[in-house]
Design a protein around this motif. Structure first.
Motif, mmCIF file in Angstrom:
data_model
loop_
_atom_site.group_PDB
_atom_site.id
_atom_site.type_symbol
_atom_site.label_atom_id
_atom_site.label_comp_id
_atom_site.label_asym_id
_atom_site.label_seq_id
_atom_site.Cartn_x
_atom_site.Cartn_y
_atom_site.Cartn_z
ATOM 1 N N LEU A 154 5.828 -9.384 -4.655
ATOM 2 C CA LEU A 154 6.294 -8.361 -5.580
ATOM 3 C C LEU A 154 7.573 -7.743 -5.015
ATOM 4 N N PRO A 155 8.318 -7.008 -5.831
ATOM 5 C CA PRO A 155 9.586 -6.442 -5.352
ATOM 6 C C PRO A 155 9.424 -5.136 -4.575
ATOM 7 N N PHE A 156 8.499 -5.129 -3.620
ATOM 8 C CA PHE A 156 8.303 -3.919 -2.824
ATOM 9 C C PHE A 156 9.560 -3.567 -2.041
ATOM 10 N N VAL A 157 9.900 -2.296 -2.054
ATOM 11 C CA VAL A 157 10.969 -1.737 -1.226
ATOM 12 C C VAL A 157 10.342 -0.570 -0.482
ATOM 13 N N ASP A 158 10.298 -0.679 0.842
ATOM 14 C CA ASP A 158 9.662 0.360 1.663
ATOM 15 C C ASP A 158 8.239 0.654 1.191
ATOM 16 N N GLY A 159 7.501 -0.388 0.829
ATOM 17 C CA GLY A 159 6.097 -0.253 0.475
ATOM 18 C C GLY A 159 5.813 0.201 -0.944
ATOM 19 N N THR A 183 14.865 -9.196 -4.822
ATOM 20 C CA THR A 183 14.068 -8.524 -3.796
ATOM 21 C C THR A 183 12.815 -9.325 -3.473
ATOM 22 N N CYS A 184 12.156 -9.856 -4.499
ATOM 23 C CA CYS A 184 10.968 -10.699 -4.280
ATOM 24 C C CYS A 184 11.300 -11.883 -3.390
ATOM 25 N N ALA A 185 12.430 -12.540 -3.634
ATOM 26 C CA ALA A 185 12.823 -13.708 -2.838
ATOM 27 C C ALA A 185 13.073 -13.318 -1.388
ATOM 28 N N LEU A 186 13.687 -12.180 -1.156
ATOM 29 C CA LEU A 186 13.911 -11.721 0.217
ATOM 30 C C LEU A 186 12.590 -11.369 0.888
#
Length: 152
Positions: free
Chosen positions: A40-45, A68-71
């Motif tokens: 999922l596109p989690f950023v800082d949780g 973001t998901c790919a990273l």
């Protein structure tokens, strides 16, 4: 050029590996490949948005979330493989887009993942792919991406 050096050149810092939200591991190594679970596109949780693409979430924002998901997938693969420089390329990308009724732009959304992997790996980032519209994704996420990476 090493993958780590290419990430530095692009100004990309891989995130911490996202904790699983259910009973699975983020990535597994087998027979020269690293398979990631759906990321999922989690950023800082936290998820940056929830909702369906084509309704609450724009296609352009969803494309950014697919990136973001790919990273996140690359971070999980690197962790499982013993370092980002063990990753040689990309074999397959599977993208899932929580789609509002009538939304048919799934390929453009999943391009967010494909594009960043191409930037990082060049020709070794060319891959086969599926871009699928779905009714719902975990936690209300607008997008989820899984990647199969090649090992060195």
């Amino acid at each position: 050029m090493s993958v780590a050096a290419r990430l530095t050149e692009l100004g990309i810092e891989l995130p911490a590996v996202a904790a699983p939200v259910a009973a699975y591991v983020p990535a597994a190594v087998h027979a020269g490949l690293v398979y990631t679970s759906g990321q999922l596109p989690f950023v800082d949780g936290a998820l940056p948005a929830v909702g369906k693409v084509g309704a609450e979430v724009s296609a352009e924002d969803a494309k950014s979330y697919a990136r973001t998901c790919a990273l996140n997938a690359l971070a999980a693969a690197a962790d499982a493989a013993g370092g980002v420089d063990r990753i040689a390329g990309v074999l397959r990308v599977g993208g899932f887009v929580a789609s509002a009724e009538g939304f048919t732009g799934q390929p453009g959304v999943v391009n967010g993942a494909s594009d960043v992997l191409g930037e990082i790996f060049g020709d070794a980032g060319r891959h086969v792919r599926a871009a699928v519209g779905v009714a719902e994704l975990p936690l209300g996420s607008p997008v989820e991406v899984e990647v199969t990476f090649l090992l060195t």
